[in-house]
Design an enzyme around this catalytic site. Structure first.
Site, short mmCIF file in Angstrom:
data_model
loop_
_atom_site.label_atom_id
_atom_site.label_comp_id
_atom_site.label_asym_id
_atom_site.label_seq_id
_atom_site.Cartn_x
_atom_site.Cartn_y
_atom_site.Cartn_z
N GLU A 102 31.14 -30.82 -17.25
CA GLU A 102 32.04 -29.91 -16.56
C GLU A 102 32.51 -28.77 -17.47
O GLU A 102 33.04 -27.76 -17.00
CB GLU A 102 33.28 -30.67 -16.05
CG GLU A 102 32.99 -31.69 -14.96
CD GLU A 102 34.21 -32.55 -14.64
OE1 GLU A 102 34.07 -33.48 -13.82
OE2 GLU A 102 35.30 -32.31 -15.21
N ASP A 118 34.32 -46.07 -29.56
CA ASP A 118 34.46 -47.33 -30.28
C ASP A 118 33.76 -48.46 -29.53
O ASP A 118 33.86 -48.55 -28.30
CB ASP A 118 35.96 -47.64 -30.44
CG ASP A 118 36.22 -48.84 -31.31
OD1 ASP A 118 35.81 -48.83 -32.48
OD2 ASP A 118 36.85 -49.80 -30.81
#
Length: 553
Positions: A262, A212
């Site tokens: 990751e 956002d």
């Protein structure tokens, strides 16, 4: 040569590049417990519908604990679910059901501001002036003899002052509402806590994040602050504006990218960044950053061939430069539904923010060409789904829903309506009204009870169950288009075709797939090829006005 497993992994990592993503506004999608508010169990109950629609992913607007000062974008706790719409166990169940159906899960993350009920903000208010807790936000002394005036005369995005005073006299920055204090992203604890949030949801199986107001996080607030008028004169294209789109924000997203990487496959992110130029937007779509950024260019265009072609060419040129992929969108939770926009007079430079069209066109009624708007919306969407890149769809557009304009003031929820934000007109509630699933019932099948926003009687004719049985319905058009899109997708490129008519756009995609859109008011001759799908009935080889057709050579 890469192994089959390596190839499959690479393809999975790139799933987002040409994905059809369906935005769910959870409180208005489906209500499983009958309390009038949509919930996560409601989403789970509609997974068969989503699978039949043919989407690749869902993006869920905020479902976190919230006082709903701004539709859930005032977040109390980034790592929990609002009890009114479910639990973490409900979230896990929903995610598992979506994944089982082959649908990825994207969640909204709101990093510019928290809510005024967030633990850290409550701690900051209690701790007082000069405390370490206040350094996580932007607190300032006021102006005037007693500090009774806000630090600047800036206006918040939803109207009213951009600063709010606490009991001890200091003021804090709120870009949107007083209930949404802005984070201080220079603070290492703020940065680290959001990394924890990204891992929390990624560990629960989330495939990606919609960020956002991604361009607003970093701010430069020196001792002497500019006035509102001075602020308006500052350059927004150099990365040096004090409140938005600063170059330093990309340091944050490089940290986020390390977290995304990751995971296998890496997590995905798309930036909501209303910035001034395509070059500025491209920075958010960097492979070292978020990877993708919304293009709202078609969303702010009229239904006009020249505008569409120019926007498509500019966006494809930009993604070739960045290595990202185009994003196409016509509707979302912040703007007037495009079936309504296309049924009103041309924008002609006016804002597309919610309700302004109603106000300037004299309100609903004669100003709105309801059938024409939907016809043009269907044509535009079919063109969009033929483009290379990802397509973002908003719940209810597959039903052909129009904006709900006639909502009583006492039933409205959007802060922009109540705070007098000029750019927002009637507010954004009209596109957030709960969906009609059946033509009968107290809430048209949304739930066993009522709906948190009033639904109009005309929703009955747009109900999903009714449209499922109608061959030419908008729902079935979307289902057919999304199914064909999966079959016909190829390389992320297109080739324009000369139509000899400036009101007709045509392009081919790899494999001989041809999309033709007649933006004009008169029918035109279709080129040769097998007709696969059209946004309106086609008789013979004539393409009607305001219609898109897909053909295979």
């Amino acid at each position: 040569m890469p192994t089959a497993l390596q190839t499959a992994t690479a393809l999975d990592a790139d799933w987002w590049r040409q994905a059809a993503v369906y935005q769910i506004y959870p409180r208005s999608f489906a209500d499983a417990n009958g309390d009038g508010i949509g919930d996560l169990k409601g989403v789970t109950s509609r997974v068969p519908y989503l699978k039949a629609l043919g989407i690749d992913a869902v993006w869920l607007s905020p479902f976190y604990p919230s006082a709903l000062a701004d539709g859930g974008y005032d977040v109390d706790d980034y790592r929990d679910v609002d009890p009114k719409i479910g639990t973490l166990e409900d979230f896990d169940e929903m995610t598992a059901a979506l994944h089982q159906a082959g649908i990825k899960v994207i969640v909204d993350i709101v990093p510019n501001h928290s809510s005024d009920r967030h633990t850290w903000f409550l701690e900051a208010v209690a701790a007082g002036r000069g405390s370490a807790a206040r350094e996580r936000f932007h607190f300032r002394e006021g102006r005037g003899a007693q500090g009774e005036l806000p630090p600047t005369d800036w206006t918040a995005s939803f109207g009213g002052p951009r600063w709010t005073r606490v009991a001890d006299g200091q003021w804090y920055l709120n870009t949107f509402t007083p209930e949404q204090p802005d984070w201080n992203w220079d603070h290492p604890e703020v940065r680290e806590d959001f990394l924890r949030t990204l891992r929390f949801w990624s560990d629960r199986g989330v495939d990606g994040f919609r960020v956002d107001v991604a361009n607003l996080l970093v701010k430069d607030l020196p001792e002497q602050l500019p006035s509102k008028d001075e602020l308006a004169q500052l350059d927004r294209t150099s990365g040096t504006h004090p409140l938005m789109d600063r170059d330093e924000v990309h340091e944050i997203y490089r940290e986020w990218r390390k977290v995304f990487n990751e995971y296998d496959p890496p997590r995905f992110a798309v930036a909501e960044a209303w910035v001034e130029t395509a070059e500025r937007r491209a920075k958010y779509a960097s492979p070292e950053g978020l990877g993708q950024a919304f293009s709202f260019d078609l969303l702010v265009a009229d239904f006009e061939a020249g505008q569409f072609r120019s926007i498509i060419e500019q966006n494809l040129e930009q993604v070739r430069a960045t290595g990202s992929t185009s994003t196409w969108v016509f509707s979302n939770h912040d703007v007037t539904r495009h079936a309504t926009r296309y049924g009103l007079p041309p924008l002609a430079g006016r804002t597309v923010k919610q309700g302004v069209e109603w106000v300037k066109a004299g309100g609903p009624g004669a100003a709105l060409d309801r059938q024409g708007g939907l016809r043009r919306a269907r044509a535009a969407t079919l063109l969009m789904l033929a483009l290379p890149g990802s397509a973002y769809l908003y719940q209810g557009e597959e039903l052909g829903l129009h904006e709900v304009a006639q909502i009583p003031a006492e039933s409205r929820q959007d802060p922009s309506f109540f705070r007098g934000a000029e750019w927002d007109g009637l507010g954004r509630d009209g596109c957030r009204v709960p969906l009609p699933w059946t033509p009968q019932g107290s809430s048209f099948g949304f739930g066993a009870g009522g709906a948190h926003l009033p639904q109009p009687d005309w929703f009955a004719e747009y109900a999903a169950s009714t449209q499922e049985e109608a061959a030419g319905s908008t729902l079935n058009l979307y289902r057919q288009a999304l199914a064909l899109r999966h079959e016909l997708q190829g390389a992320e490129e297109l080739e324009w075709q000369d139509t000899g008519n400036d009101q007709v756009l045509a392009f081919t995609r790899p494999g001989g797939w041809l999309s033709v859109t007649n933006f004009g008011n008169a029918p035109v001759q279709l080129p040769d090829g097998e007709l696969l799908l059209a946004s309106q009935p086609v008789h013979g080889r004539t393409l009607p006005a305001h219609t898109t057709a897909w053909l295979r050579a």
